[in-house]
Design a protein around this motif. Sequence first.
Motif, PDB file in Angstrom:
ATOM      1  N   VAL A  47       0.868  -1.182   0.000  1.00 47.96           N
ATOM      2  CA  VAL A  47       0.000   0.000   0.000  1.00 47.96           C
ATOM      3  C   VAL A  47       0.901   1.227   0.000  1.00 47.96           C
ATOM      4  N   SER A  48       0.632   2.166  -0.896  1.00 49.98           N
ATOM      5  CA  SER A  48       1.543   3.294  -1.079  1.00 49.98           C
ATOM      6  C   SER A  48       1.416   4.362  -0.009  1.00 49.98           C
ATOM      7  N   ARG A  49       0.233   4.459   0.619  1.00 49.53           N
ATOM      8  CA  ARG A  49       0.022   5.477   1.645  1.00 49.53           C
ATOM      9  C   ARG A  49      -0.517   4.829   2.896  1.00 49.53           C
ATOM     10  N   ASN A  50      -0.407   5.550   4.004  1.00 50.77           N
ATOM     11  CA  ASN A  50      -0.992   5.043   5.239  1.00 50.77           C
ATOM     12  C   ASN A  50      -2.498   4.926   5.093  1.00 50.77           C
ATOM     13  N   ILE A  51      -3.069   3.943   5.752  1.00 53.50           N
ATOM     14  CA  ILE A  51      -4.517   3.746   5.689  1.00 53.50           C
ATOM     15  C   ILE A  51      -5.218   4.928   6.335  1.00 53.50           C
ATOM     16  N   SER A  52      -6.282   5.366   5.723  1.00 55.15           N
ATOM     17  CA  SER A  52      -7.033   6.520   6.225  1.00 55.15           C
ATOM     18  C   SER A  52      -8.512   6.212   6.241  1.00 55.15           C
ATOM     19  N   THR A  53      -9.241   6.868   7.162  1.00 55.28           N
ATOM     20  CA  THR A  53     -10.698   6.717   7.200  1.00 55.28           C
ATOM     21  C   THR A  53     -11.403   7.999   6.740  1.00 55.28           C
ATOM     22  N   ASN A  54     -10.643   8.974   6.228  1.00 42.42           N
ATOM     23  CA  ASN A  54     -11.224  10.237   5.782  1.00 42.42           C
ATOM     24  C   ASN A  54     -11.724  10.106   4.346  1.00 42.42           C
ATOM     25  N   THR A  55     -13.034  10.100   4.169  1.00 37.27           N
ATOM     26  CA  THR A  55     -13.606   9.916   2.831  1.00 37.27           C
ATOM     27  C   THR A  55     -14.232  11.198   2.275  1.00 37.27           C
ATOM     28  N   SER A  56     -14.003  12.316   2.944  1.00 43.22           N
ATOM     29  CA  SER A  56     -14.714  13.543   2.575  1.00 43.22           C
ATOM     30  C   SER A  56     -14.385  14.024   1.164  1.00 43.22           C
ATOM     31  N   LYS A  57     -13.183  13.747   0.652  1.00 45.01           N
ATOM     32  CA  LYS A  57     -12.788  14.240  -0.656  1.00 45.01           C
ATOM     33  C   LYS A  57     -12.703  13.125  -1.693  1.00 45.01           C
ATOM     34  N   ARG A  58     -13.329  11.999  -1.407  1.00 46.74           N
ATOM     35  CA  ARG A  58     -13.240  10.866  -2.323  1.00 46.74           C
ATOM     36  C   ARG A  58     -14.607  10.552  -2.920  1.00 46.74           C
ATOM     37  N   LEU A  59     -14.634  10.169  -4.175  1.00 40.49           N
ATOM     38  CA  LEU A  59     -15.868   9.721  -4.807  1.00 40.49           C
ATOM     39  C   LEU A  59     -16.063   8.236  -4.511  1.00 40.49           C
ATOM     40  N   PRO A  60     -17.285   7.779  -4.349  1.00 41.93           N
ATOM     41  CA  PRO A  60     -17.523   6.364  -4.047  1.00 41.93           C
ATOM     42  C   PRO A  60     -17.104   5.473  -5.210  1.00 41.93           C
ATOM     43  N   PRO A  61     -16.663   4.263  -4.924  1.00 39.93           N
ATOM     44  CA  PRO A  61     -16.187   3.349  -5.964  1.00 39.93           C
ATOM     45  C   PRO A  61     -17.358   2.683  -6.687  1.00 39.93           C
ATOM     46  N   ASN A  62     -17.078   2.059  -7.831  1.00 37.67           N
ATOM     47  CA  ASN A  62     -18.120   1.368  -8.585  1.00 37.67           C
ATOM     48  C   ASN A  62     -17.671  -0.003  -9.101  1.00 37.67           C
TER      49      ASN A  62
END
Length: 486
Positions: A287-302
Amino acid sequence: MRTTIFTKIVLVVISLITAFPAQAHNDHVCPAQLQKEVERVAQSPKLQPSRVGVFVQTNETNPQVLANLDGDRYFIPSSNAKLFITAIALKTLGADYRFATRLMSHNLPNSKGELENGLWLVGSGDPSFRSANGLKSLVTQLKNKGVKRINGGIWTLTSRKGAEVAGSWEWSDLQEYYAAIASPFTINENAINWTISPDTNGNPAIFTWETPELARDWRVQNQAITGTSDSKYSLKVVRPYGQKVLIISGVIPEKSEPELGGVAIPDPEANFLDLLRQELAAQGISVSRNISTNTSKRLPPNQDLAIAYSLPLSQLIITTNKDSNNLYAELLLRALGDRLKENMPDDNLLVGMITINKYLQSINTPPAYTLLADGSGLSRRNLTTPRAIVQLLQSVANDQNFRKSLAISNVDGTLTNRFKNTSAQGLIQAKTGTLTGAIALSGYANPQNHREVIFSIIINNSNLPSRDLQKYIDEIALLLTRLEPC
């Protein structure tokens, strides 16, 4: 001398009779006698300060009420609250309903096996999801899709909203495994089990985790000492709220049986993500980045990459009722809330309660007679009546999936060791319930010479130990197995 000895024997016999409830007789009970017999037990001297509620009726289209002792008054049902959750979940969600846990993304991995824009963990609150099967399977599916590296971190998504812990649970319960947080990101029942065993006198008690690999970031302050065989047991285990710390103190006597327990995990979502990261590394996915729970700036997956389904609901409610599993009940209640969404509050717990009320109205049971604050029965704000419980049981009496979920007297579940060597062995299917000072037993009794009866027996406001209260509950239940037409 003989007179003195005889007098002492009589006094001993009288003291034994008054110390314990009367034992069940082998003779039959006429239906017309049942009310009087129930009142006899309820009027036992040690129950005088308590409240006893009993409602019994025959299981038929036009049922006959055989006993009603305060059956229309409120009682705290303890784990009998699970009867409402499991029965209505079967009716609303269906026996084949399954929870799903997914790994999703915005796209498939590229030719190098890199997954761009992160990986999404989508949780629905599967109470049975575990590291050994579910998590390993998810990551294996991901690997089989060709994923070797995840760029952009790991994110979480769920449709479950609202409180994950009932606000009316007692503070001291929150650290315990039986009050685990009802998170949509549930894994290993959001708890870790432990064992404390005695060593030799004067040495520290021996503490072990059941699964040490799941407790890597926990601290244990073991201040407990092994005492002599005749020393007083005073072992105490505390988890400061919100911390991954166990403080063990007191004395465990030498040669005593090991103490088994468990502790609730304070942050299930972070715990799930940490275990996911460990499994990804174990299967060679970086995994390239640390795991995060901040989803405020992410679009939902499909894009579905991996999915793990729970056992069907018909199997999950067996664990809920037979083993009286609180976490299963809480997550089932929230799944009920997820079924009704349109024009409803954004709170799965609240909407789950609305779903229960709608079902009770459909079976002509006034919703006001059942006021639930949680799904497990751990809250002392839960209120219902013995009659309401019986009416609920009547509505699902022919549902074999529901019937199979109930413990059987002297056979399995929470009734494994009850009604042993009595006429009730194998004749009672019921749900137990136990809180300090509040105990219940509700279900179905099948007398050998009488049609099936549905019953609810509840005792509240008692200062007696639960084991003693069980004797009174069981004495009334034994009456039901001796019913015969007269």
